[in-house]
Each structure stands twice: as structure tokens, then as C-alpha cells.
Design a protein around this motif. Structure first.
Motif, PDB file in Angstrom:
ATOM      1  N   VAL A   5       0.846  -1.191   0.000  1.00 51.12           N
ATOM      2  CA  VAL A   5       0.000   0.000   0.000  1.00 51.12           C
ATOM      3  C   VAL A   5       0.880   1.239   0.000  1.00 51.12           C
ATOM      4  O   VAL A   5       1.791   1.367   0.817  1.00 51.12           O
ATOM      5  N   LEU A   6       0.612   2.165  -0.915  1.00 48.28           N
ATOM      6  CA  LEU A   6       1.236   3.483  -0.877  1.00 48.28           C
ATOM      7  C   LEU A   6       0.253   4.437  -0.216  1.00 48.28           C
ATOM      8  O   LEU A   6      -0.821   4.710  -0.763  1.00 48.28           O
ATOM      9  N   LEU A   7       0.619   4.942   0.959  1.00 44.87           N
ATOM     10  CA  LEU A   7      -0.229   5.875   1.712  1.00 44.87           C
ATOM     11  C   LEU A   7       0.316   7.283   1.503  1.00 44.87           C
ATOM     12  O   LEU A   7       1.454   7.579   1.873  1.00 44.87           O
ATOM     13  N   VAL A   8      -0.503   8.158   0.926  1.00 43.79           N
ATOM     14  CA  VAL A   8      -0.110   9.541   0.669  1.00 43.79           C
ATOM     15  C   VAL A   8      -0.913  10.425   1.621  1.00 43.79           C
ATOM     16  O   VAL A   8      -2.086  10.721   1.393  1.00 43.79           O
ATOM     17  N   GLU A   9      -0.260  10.823   2.726  1.00 45.44           N
ATOM     18  CA  GLU A   9      -0.942  11.517   3.823  1.00 45.44           C
ATOM     19  C   GLU A   9       0.085  12.363   4.571  1.00 45.44           C
ATOM     20  O   GLU A   9       1.197  11.904   4.829  1.00 45.44           O
ATOM     21  N   ASP A  10      -0.288  13.612   4.915  1.00 48.02           N
ATOM     22  CA  ASP A  10       0.666  14.505   5.572  1.00 48.02           C
ATOM     23  C   ASP A  10       0.411  14.689   7.066  1.00 48.02           C
ATOM     24  O   ASP A  10       1.095  15.480   7.713  1.00 48.02           O
ATOM     25  N   PRO A  12       1.031  13.090  10.468  1.00 50.60           N
ATOM     26  CA  PRO A  12       1.826  11.994  11.035  1.00 50.60           C
ATOM     27  C   PRO A  12       1.022  11.057  11.932  1.00 50.60           C
ATOM     28  O   PRO A  12       1.241   9.843  11.927  1.00 50.60           O
ATOM     29  N   ASN A  13       0.097  11.618  12.714  1.00 47.95           N
ATOM     30  CA  ASN A  13      -0.706  10.772  13.600  1.00 47.95           C
ATOM     31  C   ASN A  13      -1.604   9.827  12.805  1.00 47.95           C
ATOM     32  O   ASN A  13      -1.766   8.655  13.156  1.00 47.95           O
ATOM     33  N   LEU A  14      -2.168  10.358  11.736  1.00 52.67           N
ATOM     34  CA  LEU A  14      -3.041   9.528  10.901  1.00 52.67           C
ATOM     35  C   LEU A  14      -2.223   8.471  10.162  1.00 52.67           C
ATOM     36  O   LEU A  14      -2.669   7.331   9.994  1.00 52.67           O
ATOM     37  N   VAL A  15      -1.021   8.848   9.741  1.00 51.56           N
ATOM     38  CA  VAL A  15      -0.140   7.879   9.085  1.00 51.56           C
ATOM     39  C   VAL A  15       0.120   6.688  10.001  1.00 51.56           C
ATOM     40  O   VAL A  15       0.040   5.532   9.584  1.00 51.56           O
ATOM     41  N   GLU A  16       0.423   6.971  11.276  1.00 48.28           N
ATOM     42  CA  GLU A  16       0.709   5.888  12.216  1.00 48.28           C
ATOM     43  C   GLU A  16      -0.524   5.038  12.480  1.00 48.28           C
ATOM     44  O   GLU A  16      -0.428   3.810  12.620  1.00 48.28           O
ATOM     45  N   LEU A  17      -1.698   5.672  12.558  1.00 50.19           N
ATOM     46  CA  LEU A  17      -2.939   4.921  12.761  1.00 50.19           C
ATOM     47  C   LEU A  17      -3.197   3.973  11.594  1.00 50.19           C
ATOM     48  O   LEU A  17      -3.500   2.783  11.789  1.00 50.19           O
ATOM     49  N   VAL A  18      -3.088   4.510  10.387  1.00 49.41           N
ATOM     50  CA  VAL A  18      -3.347   3.687   9.202  1.00 49.41           C
ATOM     51  C   VAL A  18      -2.288   2.600   9.072  1.00 49.41           C
ATOM     52  O   VAL A  18      -2.589   1.436   8.778  1.00 49.41           O
ATOM     53  N   ARG A  19      -1.023   2.968   9.308  1.00 53.86           N
ATOM     54  CA  ARG A  19       0.052   1.995   9.205  1.00 53.86           C
ATOM     55  C   ARG A  19      -0.169   0.829  10.173  1.00 53.86           C
ATOM     56  O   ARG A  19      -0.058  -0.341   9.801  1.00 53.86           O
ATOM     57  N   TYR A  20      -0.489   1.160  11.415  1.00 58.17           N
ATOM     58  CA  TYR A  20      -0.691   0.120  12.437  1.00 58.17           C
ATOM     59  C   TYR A  20      -1.784  -0.860  12.017  1.00 58.17           C
ATOM     60  O   TYR A  20      -1.606  -2.082  12.088  1.00 58.17           O
ATOM     61  N   ASN A  21      -2.901  -0.330  11.561  1.00 52.75           N
ATOM     62  CA  ASN A  21      -4.034  -1.187  11.236  1.00 52.75           C
ATOM     63  C   ASN A  21      -3.817  -1.990   9.961  1.00 52.75           C
ATOM     64  O   ASN A  21      -4.198  -3.169   9.887  1.00 52.75           O
ATOM     65  N   TYR A 102     -13.917   6.023  -2.196  1.00 56.16           N
ATOM     66  CA  TYR A 102     -13.792   7.328  -1.553  1.00 56.16           C
ATOM     67  C   TYR A 102     -14.301   7.187  -0.123  1.00 56.16           C
ATOM     68  O   TYR A 102     -15.462   6.845   0.100  1.00 56.16           O
ATOM     69  N   LEU A 103     -13.413   7.424   0.841  1.00 55.88           N
ATOM     70  CA  LEU A 103     -13.755   7.295   2.259  1.00 55.88           C
ATOM     71  C   LEU A 103     -13.445   8.613   2.954  1.00 55.88           C
ATOM     72  O   LEU A 103     -12.362   9.173   2.775  1.00 55.88           O
ATOM     73  N   THR A 104     -14.386   9.112   3.738  1.00 53.46           N
ATOM     74  CA  THR A 104     -14.193  10.412   4.369  1.00 53.46           C
ATOM     75  C   THR A 104     -13.746  10.278   5.821  1.00 53.46           C
ATOM     76  O   THR A 104     -14.037   9.293   6.494  1.00 53.46           O
ATOM     77  N   LYS A 105     -13.006  11.284   6.282  1.00 54.71           N
ATOM     78  CA  LYS A 105     -12.560  11.377   7.676  1.00 54.71           C
ATOM     79  C   LYS A 105     -13.635  12.109   8.482  1.00 54.71           C
ATOM     80  O   LYS A 105     -14.260  13.033   7.968  1.00 54.71           O
ATOM     81  N   PRO A 106     -13.791  11.756   9.753  1.00 52.34           N
ATOM     82  CA  PRO A 106     -13.164  10.632  10.468  1.00 52.34           C
ATOM     83  C   PRO A 106     -13.707   9.293   9.959  1.00 52.34           C
ATOM     84  O   PRO A 106     -14.810   9.221   9.422  1.00 52.34           O
ATOM     85  N   PHE A 107     -12.911   8.254  10.135  1.00 53.28           N
ATOM     86  CA  PHE A 107     -13.270   6.958   9.575  1.00 53.28           C
ATOM     87  C   PHE A 107     -12.932   5.860  10.575  1.00 53.28           C
ATOM     88  O   PHE A 107     -12.144   6.055  11.506  1.00 53.28           O
ATOM     89  N   SER A 108     -13.532   4.712  10.375  1.00 53.67           N
ATOM     90  CA  SER A 108     -13.225   3.540  11.182  1.00 53.67           C
ATOM     91  C   SER A 108     -12.050   2.799  10.542  1.00 53.67           C
ATOM     92  O   SER A 108     -12.109   2.468   9.349  1.00 53.67           O
ATOM     93  N   PRO A 109     -10.986   2.524  11.286  1.00 52.68           N
ATOM     94  CA  PRO A 109      -9.880   1.749  10.713  1.00 52.68           C
ATOM     95  C   PRO A 109     -10.327   0.404  10.166  1.00 52.68           C
ATOM     96  O   PRO A 109      -9.809  -0.064   9.142  1.00 52.68           O
ATOM     97  N   ARG A 110     -11.294  -0.217  10.816  1.00 53.62           N
ATOM     98  CA  ARG A 110     -11.786  -1.512  10.326  1.00 53.62           C
ATOM     99  C   ARG A 110     -12.457  -1.342   8.969  1.00 53.62           C
ATOM    100  O   ARG A 110     -12.308  -2.190   8.083  1.00 53.62           O
ATOM    101  N   GLU A 111     -13.194  -0.243   8.797  1.00 50.73           N
ATOM    102  CA  GLU A 111     -13.826  -0.004   7.509  1.00 50.73           C
ATOM    103  C   GLU A 111     -12.777   0.264   6.442  1.00 50.73           C
ATOM    104  O   GLU A 111     -12.900  -0.200   5.298  1.00 50.73           O
ATOM    105  N   LEU A 112     -11.731   1.009   6.787  1.00 51.32           N
ATOM    106  CA  LEU A 112     -10.665   1.276   5.824  1.00 51.32           C
ATOM    107  C   LEU A 112     -10.036  -0.028   5.344  1.00 51.32           C
ATOM    108  O   LEU A 112      -9.858  -0.240   4.141  1.00 51.32           O
ATOM    109  N   VAL A 113      -9.694  -0.911   6.284  1.00 51.81           N
ATOM    110  CA  VAL A 113      -9.104  -2.201   5.917  1.00 51.81           C
ATOM    111  C   VAL A 113     -10.064  -2.984   5.024  1.00 51.81           C
ATOM    112  O   VAL A 113      -9.656  -3.574   4.018  1.00 51.81           O
TER     113      VAL A 113
END
Length: 235
Positions: A5-10, A12-21, A102-113
Motif C-alpha cells: 500500500v502506498l499511503l499519501v498523507e501529511d 503523522p498521527n493519521l499515518v501511524e494509525l493507518v500503518r498500524y491497522n 472514496y472514504l471520508t474522515k473521520p473513519f473507522s480503521p476496520r472499515e478502511l481495511v
């Protein structure tokens, strides 16, 4: 092999959340906050899917999406936009520009996965197991068998890997260098003309000695693609 997965996000907190999940769900993650760098990474690192924010550095996410769709090497790359822009007009613009979801913030990490997996199941069937099918070609990756229009196609190991890579990215053009990295590996020295040799062998096998339409497209000065319309365009 884990889907990349290439995550394009500026953020940092959201990057770590998405990365972890996503890592917990079995994905490999590469990240950048920069739209211009994202275009480079999408070509060089060959991700299986891009998760793209709208508001990022240097280029907007919508412009990154547009350029990915216009460039032959990334034209069929799955894109999921993950953004705070929740208006209907923004969602429509994102999807019309070329986003697959297309997924909008705030979002559920489970839904993103779940959405990432759904996009990959739809657009990259090899990543969810089972059989790869395109233009009458069927590959059973577990049994290591290939058929075209029901006829068994014998392939050598390199041709099998080459065809699998094409089947995972139908319609996408790959340069010889990209094919060397994907099929032979980055740490193996192989001359680029070796790709041409194996492409000819693959063509001969899957076209059954020219008795079936050619589905391997040669793009002058660019590379090769698996394309159902290739018989009209092959050089």
C-alpha cells in the motif's frame, strides 16, 4: 507476498494509525506526505493500491489521481481517496477523476481495511488468492497451471512469473526495467534484452503459435502490457 500500500498523507498521527491497522491486517506500507513524490513511488515501488489524501504537499490528491490515471504505467493502479472533504460534489469529483473508492474522515480503521480489501478483490484478484482470469487466459496460481480458452498452455518458470505479473495488472504498461525488478528481482543482474527473449517465448506460448489473437502489446519506447486489444497494436 504481502500486498503493498502506498499511503499519501501529511498528518503523522493519521499515518501511524493507518500503518498500524494495515500492517496488522497483513499489508506492507510505504508512505509519503508529498504528491510529487507519490507519483515517483507509484511508478518505482509498484504498490498494489494507493490510499490518497486530497490535501497534501506540493500537489493536491486530486491532481495526483489525475496524473496516475493518465500515465500508462499507473493507469490501472487502484486508488482509494481518504479525505476530510465530505461534500457530495467532492466525492463525485474524486470518483470521476479516477478514484476507485472514496472514504471520508473521520473513519473507522476496520472499515478502511475492509475497503482496501474489497478494492483489491475487485481489481487485483491475485492478491486474494484463487484464479487469475483475463482475455480467455486462466491461471491457477496454486496448481501452477495456465489455460487459454480451455486449452492447456505449458510455460517455463520465468514465463509463468511474467504472465502472472501481467495478469495481476491487466492493461498496465511495464518497462523492461520494471519487469526485471518484478519478475527477476532487484538484486539479480540480468540484461534488459533478456526481457524481450522471454516476452517472445510467452507470446508464442499463450498465442499458441499464432493461432490465437496476440494479447501481449508492445509499446514503442515504453515496454509491454497484457491487453485484449493487443493484436491491433503490437509492434
Amino acid at each position: 507476498m504481502r500486498p503493498k500500500v502506498l499511503l499519501v498523507e501529511d498528518d503523522p498521527n493519521l499515518v501511524e494509525l493507518v500503518r498500524y491497522n494495515l500492517e496488522a491486517a497483513g499489508f506492507e506500507i510505504i508512505t509519503t506526505p508529498d504528491g510529487e513524490e507519490a507519483l515517483v513511488l507509484a511508478t518505482e515501488d509498484k504498490p498494489d493500491i494507493v490510499i490518497l489524501d486530497w490535501m497534501i504537499e506540493n500537489l493536491s490528491g486530486i491532481e495526483v489521481c489525475r496524473r496516475l490515471r493518465r500515465a500508462p504505467p499507473t493507469a490501472n493502479l487502484p486508488i482509494l481517496m481518504l479525505t476530510a472533504r465530505a461534500e457530495e460534489a467532492d466525492r463525485v469529483r474524486g470518483l470521476e477523476t479516477g478514484a476507485d473508492d472514496y472514504l471520508t474522515k473521520p473513519f473507522s480503521p476496520r472499515e478502511l481495511v475492509a475497503r482496501v480489501r474489497a478494492v483489491l478483490r475487485r481489481l487485483r484478484p491475485a492478491l486474494s488468492g484463487g484464479t487469475l482470469d483475463y482475455a480467455g487466459i486462466s491461471m491457477d496460481t496454486a496448481a501452477h497451471k495456465v489455460t487459454r480458452d480451455g486449452q492447456s498452455i505449458p510455460l517455463g518458470p520465468t514465463e509463468f512469473r511474467l504472465l502472472r505479473h501481467f495478469l495481476e495488472h491487466p492493461g498496465r504498461v511495464f518497462s523492461r526495467e520494471q519487469l526485471l525488478d518484478a519478475v527477476w528481482g532487484r538484486d539479480v543482474y540480468v540484461e534488459q534484452r533478456t526481457v524481450d527473449v522471454h516476452i517472445r517465448r510467452l507470446r508464442k506460448a499463450i498465442n499458441v503459435d499464432d493461432t490465437l489473437p496476440d494479447v501481449v502489446r508492445t509499446v514503442r519506447s515504453a515496454g509491454y502490457a497484457l491487453d485484449a486489444g493487443a493484436e491491433h497494436l503490437a509492434a
